[in-house]
Scaffold this motif. Structure first.
Motif, PDB file in Angstrom:
ATOM      1  N   ILE A   1       0.887  -1.192  -0.217  1.00 31.71           N
ATOM      2  CA  ILE A   1       0.099   0.029  -0.040  1.00 31.71           C
ATOM      3  C   ILE A   1       0.783   1.199  -0.079  1.00 31.71           C
ATOM      4  CG2 ILE A   1      -1.938   1.211   1.044  1.00 31.71           C
ATOM      5  CD1 ILE A   1      -1.167  -2.128   2.345  1.00 31.71           C
ATOM      6  N   GLY A   2       0.754   2.171  -0.807  1.00 28.08           N
ATOM      7  CA  GLY A   2       1.187   3.519  -1.002  1.00 28.08           C
ATOM      8  C   GLY A   2       0.077   4.593  -0.500  1.00 28.08           C
ATOM      9  N   ARG A   3       0.552   5.823  -0.908  1.00 24.81           N
ATOM     10  CA  ARG A   3      -0.258   6.658  -0.161  1.00 24.81           C
ATOM     11  C   ARG A   3      -1.948   6.503  -0.653  1.00 24.81           C
ATOM     12  NH1 ARG A   3       1.057  13.157  -1.091  1.00 24.81           N
ATOM     13  NH2 ARG A   3      -1.025  14.050  -0.371  1.00 24.81           N
ATOM     14  N   MET A   4      -2.746   6.903   0.365  1.00 19.02           N
ATOM     15  CA  MET A   4      -4.167   6.739   0.129  1.00 19.02           C
ATOM     16  C   MET A   4      -4.871   8.019   0.242  1.00 19.02           C
ATOM     17  SD  MET A   4      -5.223   3.616  -0.423  1.00 19.02           S
ATOM     18  CE  MET A   4      -4.431   2.207  -1.153  1.00 19.02           C
ATOM     19  N   SER A   5      -5.945   7.807  -0.244  1.00 21.44           N
ATOM     20  CA  SER A   5      -6.950   8.878   0.378  1.00 21.44           C
ATOM     21  C   SER A   5      -7.644   8.777   1.646  1.00 21.44           C
ATOM     22  CB  SER A   5      -7.965   9.032  -0.791  1.00 21.44           C
ATOM     23  OG  SER A   5      -8.948   8.057  -0.716  1.00 21.44           O
ATOM     24  N   PRO A   6      -8.100   9.690   2.319  1.00 20.08           N
ATOM     25  CA  PRO A   6      -8.816   9.469   3.636  1.00 20.08           C
ATOM     26  C   PRO A   6      -9.822   8.601   3.690  1.00 20.08           C
ATOM     27  CG  PRO A   6      -8.048  11.978   3.149  1.00 20.08           C
ATOM     28  CD  PRO A   6      -7.966  11.027   2.152  1.00 20.08           C
ATOM     29  N   GLU A   7     -10.690   8.828   2.619  1.00 15.47           N
ATOM     30  CA  GLU A   7     -11.885   7.773   2.368  1.00 15.47           C
ATOM     31  C   GLU A   7     -11.531   6.270   2.287  1.00 15.47           C
ATOM     32  OE1 GLU A   7     -12.444  12.058   1.242  1.00 15.47           O
ATOM     33  OE2 GLU A   7     -11.178  10.513   0.562  1.00 15.47           O
ATOM     34  N   GLU A   8     -10.584   6.340   1.286  1.00 14.43           N
ATOM     35  CA  GLU A   8     -10.158   4.851   1.095  1.00 14.43           C
ATOM     36  C   GLU A   8      -9.661   4.133   2.339  1.00 14.43           C
ATOM     37  OE1 GLU A   8      -9.475   1.333  -1.164  1.00 14.43           O
ATOM     38  OE2 GLU A   8     -10.822   2.914  -1.615  1.00 14.43           O
ATOM     39  N   VAL A   9      -8.605   4.646   2.864  1.00 14.00           N
ATOM     40  CA  VAL A   9      -8.199   4.109   3.973  1.00 14.00           C
ATOM     41  C   VAL A   9      -8.796   3.286   5.033  1.00 14.00           C
ATOM     42  CG1 VAL A   9      -7.216   6.034   5.407  1.00 14.00           C
ATOM     43  CG2 VAL A   9      -5.702   4.005   5.067  1.00 14.00           C
ATOM     44  N   GLU A  10     -10.028   4.145   5.232  1.00 11.06           N
ATOM     45  CA  GLU A  10     -10.906   3.463   6.009  1.00 11.06           C
ATOM     46  C   GLU A  10     -11.559   2.251   5.811  1.00 11.06           C
ATOM     47  OE1 GLU A  10     -10.958   4.597   9.310  1.00 11.06           O
ATOM     48  OE2 GLU A  10      -9.359   6.000   8.996  1.00 11.06           O
ATOM     49  N   LYS A  11     -11.570   1.779   4.667  1.00  9.47           N
ATOM     50  CA  LYS A  11     -12.313   0.814   4.188  1.00  9.47           C
ATOM     51  C   LYS A  11     -11.888  -0.395   4.693  1.00  9.47           C
ATOM     52  CE  LYS A  11     -14.599   3.216   1.155  1.00  9.47           C
ATOM     53  NZ  LYS A  11     -14.292   3.095  -0.287  1.00  9.47           N
TER      54      LYS A  11
ATOM     55  N   THR B   1      -0.544  10.856   4.058  1.00  9.03           N
ATOM     56  CA  THR B   1       0.330  11.840   3.647  1.00  9.03           C
ATOM     57  C   THR B   1       1.586  11.172   3.163  1.00  9.03           C
ATOM     58  OG1 THR B   1       1.159  12.110   5.849  1.00  9.03           O
ATOM     59  CG2 THR B   1      -0.359  13.578   5.034  1.00  9.03           C
ATOM     60  N   ALA B   2       1.759   9.969   2.916  1.00  8.89           N
ATOM     61  CA  ALA B   2       3.044   9.158   2.531  1.00  8.89           C
ATOM     62  C   ALA B   2       3.435   9.895   1.216  1.00  8.89           C
ATOM     63  CB  ALA B   2       2.566   7.675   2.350  1.00  8.89           C
ATOM     64  N   ARG B   3       5.060   9.919   1.319  1.00  8.75           N
ATOM     65  CA  ARG B   3       5.749  10.580   0.183  1.00  8.75           C
ATOM     66  C   ARG B   3       6.087   9.461  -0.585  1.00  8.75           C
ATOM     67  NH1 ARG B   3      11.041  12.649   3.142  1.00  8.75           N
ATOM     68  NH2 ARG B   3      11.526  12.670   0.726  1.00  8.75           N
ATOM     69  N   PRO B   4       6.242   9.643  -2.153  1.00 10.03           N
ATOM     70  CA  PRO B   4       6.606   8.740  -3.036  1.00 10.03           C
ATOM     71  C   PRO B   4       7.849   8.102  -2.767  1.00 10.03           C
ATOM     72  CG  PRO B   4       6.072  11.014  -4.005  1.00 10.03           C
ATOM     73  CD  PRO B   4       6.224  11.115  -2.672  1.00 10.03           C
ATOM     74  N   GLY B   5       7.819   6.922  -2.765  1.00  7.44           N
ATOM     75  CA  GLY B   5       9.056   5.992  -2.679  1.00  7.44           C
ATOM     76  C   GLY B   5       8.540   5.173  -1.179  1.00  7.44           C
ATOM     77  N   ARG B   6       7.637   5.691  -0.480  1.00  9.07           N
ATOM     78  CA  ARG B   6       6.973   4.819   0.962  1.00  9.07           C
ATOM     79  C   ARG B   6       6.176   4.148   0.462  1.00  9.07           C
ATOM     80  NH1 ARG B   6      11.051   8.726   0.920  1.00  9.07           N
ATOM     81  NH2 ARG B   6      11.772   9.263   3.062  1.00  9.07           N
ATOM     82  N   VAL B   7       6.338   2.793   1.063  1.00 10.59           N
ATOM     83  CA  VAL B   7       5.005   1.682   0.959  1.00 10.59           C
ATOM     84  C   VAL B   7       4.918   0.970   1.945  1.00 10.59           C
ATOM     85  CG1 VAL B   7       5.039   1.699  -1.856  1.00 10.59           C
ATOM     86  CG2 VAL B   7       6.461   0.293  -0.309  1.00 10.59           C
ATOM     87  N   ILE B   8       4.132   0.367   2.520  1.00 10.38           N
ATOM     88  CA  ILE B   8       3.854  -0.534   3.624  1.00 10.38           C
ATOM     89  C   ILE B   8       3.372  -1.953   2.847  1.00 10.38           C
ATOM     90  CG2 ILE B   8       2.321  -1.107   5.507  1.00 10.38           C
ATOM     91  CD1 ILE B   8       1.827   1.753   6.013  1.00 10.38           C
ATOM     92  N   ILE B   9       4.305  -3.007   3.565  1.00 12.90           N
ATOM     93  CA  ILE B   9       4.307  -4.454   3.253  1.00 12.90           C
ATOM     94  C   ILE B   9       3.607  -5.277   4.103  1.00 12.90           C
ATOM     95  CG2 ILE B   9       5.590  -6.168   2.320  1.00 12.90           C
ATOM     96  CD1 ILE B   9       7.568  -4.287   1.348  1.00 12.90           C
ATOM     97  N   SER B  10       2.709  -6.081   3.434  1.00 15.33           N
ATOM     98  CA  SER B  10       2.048  -7.023   4.478  1.00 15.33           C
ATOM     99  C   SER B  10       2.243  -8.188   3.842  1.00 15.33           C
ATOM    100  CB  SER B  10       0.448  -6.798   4.746  1.00 15.33           C
ATOM    101  OG  SER B  10       0.020  -7.872   5.456  1.00 15.33           O
ATOM    102  N   GLN B  11       2.720  -9.232   4.503  1.00 12.66           N
ATOM    103  CA  GLN B  11       2.942 -10.470   3.971  1.00 12.66           C
ATOM    104  C   GLN B  11       2.532 -11.796   5.004  1.00 12.66           C
ATOM    105  OE1 GLN B  11       7.113 -11.439   2.839  1.00 12.66           O
ATOM    106  NE2 GLN B  11       7.869  -9.510   4.063  1.00 12.66           N
ATOM    107  N   PRO B  12       2.268 -12.852   4.604  1.00 10.66           N
ATOM    108  CA  PRO B  12       1.685 -14.076   5.454  1.00 10.66           C
ATOM    109  C   PRO B  12       2.459 -14.197   6.919  1.00 10.66           C
ATOM    110  CG  PRO B  12       1.465 -14.581   3.140  1.00 10.66           C
ATOM    111  CD  PRO B  12       2.474 -13.411   3.212  1.00 10.66           C
ATOM    112  N   GLU B  13       3.672 -14.467   6.822  1.00 14.81           N
ATOM    113  CA  GLU B  13       4.573 -14.612   8.028  1.00 14.81           C
ATOM    114  C   GLU B  13       5.235 -13.704   8.776  1.00 14.81           C
ATOM    115  OE1 GLU B  13       6.798 -18.512   7.419  1.00 14.81           O
ATOM    116  OE2 GLU B  13       5.213 -19.364   6.392  1.00 14.81           O
ATOM    117  N   VAL B  14       4.874 -12.443   8.414  1.00 17.37           N
ATOM    118  CA  VAL B  14       5.098 -11.418   9.262  1.00 17.37           C
ATOM    119  C   VAL B  14       4.052 -10.908   9.914  1.00 17.37           C
ATOM    120  CG1 VAL B  14       6.592  -9.422   9.343  1.00 17.37           C
ATOM    121  CG2 VAL B  14       7.099 -11.015   7.760  1.00 17.37           C
TER     122      VAL B  14
END
Length: 606
Positions: free
Chosen positions: A528-538, A554-567
């Motif tokens: 997931i990268g930068r999100m709109s306030p409405e979308e991120v609450e889904k 407010t995430a800047r370009p080049g910043r993402v969040i990673i979710s994976q099964p065993e973490v």
């Protein structure tokens, strides 16, 4: 960056807080006042317990996802005006999301237990990288600049498959990150000795991805600090790509574009890249009929009667193609068969029975629908028995519209090997399909036709010889949350069965909530990268903490969040500026055109 001196890792930077409950999934730290603990820092603590009379040490690893400071001893906000006269204590606490317990005794940490920074091997344990037999570098930790990895077993089909990337267009780094993952998967698999992987990239916006085989000059002129970041992520990337000024040319990259409109010349419709380096993507009518591509011509919004008629006619066309192929075996074997032959009773000459293009097809259906001609494969009486004449006229109107959208794509001056080159991707090869200049109906037609053929081939041949990674942006346009369509069915089939058949989907979209649930649910890796306030609450983002959701807005370009099964906790990462060109004005042109920029390659010579 890592604010800590290395020696901090050897000493505790706080203790487990005793005024807030600690659980097997989270705890709070009373942070040492002198230590600047950051969001995304990794920490560990331990607790000793007795199991069957034997003492064991249980270690807890986690990621800081909230840091707070305040004064204790104040009753009102206005007390701050008199702070020098009021006895107060500074409160410095942090919340930790536990990612790992070792050994797995699901107990809470002990209050007042010392907490340490997790660095080196302990950082790898915190993010689960030490248990990953095969891993892909995914970026750098925002807090420590340690390398964060994605478990390759959950991408290439070993334990799971597919990647979902969500974020606002233009600032969420979706396309760049997806392309990077695709390339790293292929590169690392090739280094393992597995040369069965190939890739299919759909370029849906402008001509941006038509230059990914070129190095990015901005990296060397404006973003030199990213070169060091790439070296931290992987010294191999720096030495084998950046130092020798390579884009993705370590693998053969083939570019395809639809032919230009309003001309009989078969030339690719590109304006920025030299057309001599781009092949034409087009279909002949035999391909169109044989593979049932009529399914992708009818819009999702059409009524069920029109869809039923399209399905009936598509089956008739496939039967025509099969009989035509048997009759003209020599042409078929030479890939020169570019028509289907009808069985119209009143037509005497074979030449007059041939459907070579969309215009021939429409005229043929007009004769069948009106009853002025009779064909044993598509019979007027079979259609009229179930459908109203208005449905037939509506279908013809759709086909007439189709001439505008598809007239330059389905044509008679195209041999069968053109389409075959696109879908018969050789292992170790990347095919980039440029559809950004096509109207949306034509984009859907091209994407659906190619994916249907590739998926069918994988069903027939299996995954032992070839595995295909598909990158598709604007996924919500092809597999929306609501409704049904042939292309959505294929994408959902890939999500559900692609893992076993060797088809891996990397899908990108602005919002996961608008994409088919089956695709999102079957994507093992979520980014997931930068999100709109409405979308991120889904509900699709319920695995994120409230603090992470706020940061995504407010995430800047080049910043993402990673979710994976065993973490067991999402990990924010930093992704550097791309080393490959993402548009024409970024292309690096060496002054010495004849200079050798390196000869490294993962592709075996044939």
């Amino acid at each position: 960056m890592d604010l800590a001196n290395d020696s901090f890792a050897e000493y505790h930077i706080g203790v487990v807080l005793g005024t807030k409950p600690a659980t097997p999934v989270e705890f709070w730290i009373a942070v040492e006042r002198s230590y600047p603990l950051q969001l995304d820092d990794t920490v560990w603590t331990s607790t000793k317990i007795k199991i069957n009379g034997k003492e064991e040490e249980v270690k807890f690893y986690g990621i800081v996802d909230l840091v707070e400071k305040s004064y204790e001893g104040l009753n009102f906000d206005s007390d701050m005006y008199h702070i020098r006269d009021i006895p107060v204590e500074e409160r410095h606490v942090a919340h930790v999301k536990i990612t790992r317990i070792e050994p797995e005794y699901f107990i809470p940490p002990q209050p007042n237990a010392p907490v340490f920074l997790a660095r080196g091997d302990k950082f790898q344990k915190t993010i689960g990288a030490d248990t990953m037999k095969r891993k892909v570098p995914a970026g750098l930790s925002l807090a420590t600049h340690d390398v964060v990895y994605i478990d390759l077993d959950y991408i290439d089909g070993e334990k799971g498959a597919h990647v979902s990337i969500s974020g606002i267009s233009g600032v969420a780094t979706k396309t760049s990150y997806g392309i990077f993952l695709l390339h790293e998967i292929m590169r690392l698999k090739a280094k393992e000795g597995d040369r069965t992987f190939c890739a299919l990239i759909f370029n849906v916006k402008g001509e941006d991805l038509l230059f990914l085989d070129k190095p990015n000059r901005k990296l060397f002129e404006l973003y030199k600090d990213s070169i060091e970041l790439w070296e931290e992520i992987s010294p191999e990337i720096k030495s084998e790509f950046i130092d020798v000024r390579r884009g993705f040319s370590v693998f053969p990259v083939n570019f395809y574009a639809p032919p230009r409109k309003n001309t009989k010349e078969l030339k690719p419709d590109v304006s920025q890249r030299d057309e001599s380096s781009v092949s034409v993507l087009a279909f002949n009518f035999f391909d169109f009929a044989k593979y049932g591509f009529l399914d992708f011509v009818i819009s999702d919004e059409e009524n069920e009667n029109v869809k039923a008629l399209a399905y009936f006619i598509s089956e008739g066309l496939q039967a025509m193609a099969q009989r035509t192929e048997q009759k003209y075996k020599n042409l078929a074997s030479e890939k020169k068969l570019n028509f289907v032959e009808t069985e119209e009773v009143a037509v005497k000459k074979d030449e007059d029975r041939k459907i070579k293009n969309i215009y021939d097809f429409i005229r043929y259906l007009e004769r069948i629908f009106s009853g002025t001609s009779r064909d044993n494969l598509i019979r007027h009486e079979d259609i009229a028995k179930h459908l109203h004449p208005q449905t037939m006229q509506a279908f013809l109107r759709r086909l007439n519209n189709m001439k505008t959208f598809f007239g330059n794509i389905i044509r008679e001056d195209v041999d069968g090997d053109i389409f075959e080159r696109v879908v018969k991707i050789k292992p170790g090869t990347i095919n980039v399909i440029h559809i950004g200049n096509l109207p949306e109906p034509a984009q859907r037609f091209v994407v659906g036709s190619i994916l249907k053929t590739i998926f069918r081939d994988q069903e027939m041949e299996g995954s032992s010889k070839r595995k295909v990674i598909v990158f598709l942006d604007e996924l919500s346009k092809y597999a929306p949350r609501e409704g049904r369509s042939p292309i959505k069915d294929i994408l959902e089939d890939i999500a559900e069965r692609g893992r076993s058949l060797g088809v891996i989907l990397i899908g990108a979209q602005q919002s996961a909530s608008t994409v088919s649930k089956k695709i999102i649910m079957n994507s093992s890796i979520k980014i997931i990268g930068r999100m709109s306030p409405e979308e991120v609450e889904k509900s699709e983002y319920d695995f994120l903490s409230t603090e992470m959701k706020k940061r995504l807005i407010t995430a800047r370009p080049g910043r993402v969040i990673i979710s994976q099964p065993e973490v067991f906790a999402p990990i924010p990462v930093l992704f550097p500026f791309p080393f490959w060109a993402t548009k024409k004005d970024e292309v690096f042109e060496p002054q010495d055109k004849k200079s050798d920029l390196g000869n490294f390659s993962y592709v075996q010579e044939e």
